[in-house]
Design a protein around this motif. Structure first.
Motif: not given
Length: 151
Positions: A75-87
């Motif tokens: 995430v810090d390197l800008g390769y991955v996005r981490k999102r909290q699930s809406k469900a």
């Protein structure tokens, strides 16, 4: 079962193969600020978009804290996005950023180059059999440790 000197050598040789394979991968991945511990996540997330962090943990056979640390680095390197699930707010969904998607083909190529170098001295018609045998050894090691943890 009685063991011979050669039986215990498998530990030594698997360790050496692992160490030097990681060194080769680290060298190849350095331009991307990645290493042998991180590239795997990019491959899995490309192949399975919106993978949950829990599912990624179960796929890696690694300690959850190691996976969390690796994901945070990506995430810090800008390769991955981490999102909290809406469900379910307790679950995090992971996906590659555009930057992560762009390097996927390069990582595949670099990984194949390292694998080709490892197998170069083996006849091509034996590659699948060799990989299958090594896979079985690895899965047996996982099974042995999993059984030990449950005792």
């Amino acid at each position: 079962m009685a063991t011979t000197e050669n039986d215990s050598d498998i530990i030594k040789w698997l360790s050496i193969a692992n160490r030097y394979t990681r060194i080769a991968l680290d060298r190849c991945l350095q331009p991307y600020r990645l290493n042998a511990s991180l590239y795997y996540y990019i491959l899995r997330l490309y192949e399975q978009p919106r993978l949950t962090q829990d599912k990624l943990i179960s796929m890696t056979y690694l300690n959850p804290s190691n996976v969390t640390r690796a994901v945070n680095q990506l995430v810090d390197l800008g390769y991955v996005r981490k999102r909290q699930s809406k469900a379910d707010k307790r679950i995090y969904e992971l996906s590659l950023t555009k930057r992560g998607e762009r390097i996927y083909p390069d990582i595949l190529h670099l990984r194949q180059t390292v694998a080709d170098d490892l197998l170069a001295k083996f006849p091509a018609d034996q590659h699948d059999e060799l990989v299958a045998a090594i896979r079985q050894v690895a899965l047996q090691a996982v099974d042995n440790e999993t059984v030990t943890d449950q005792d």
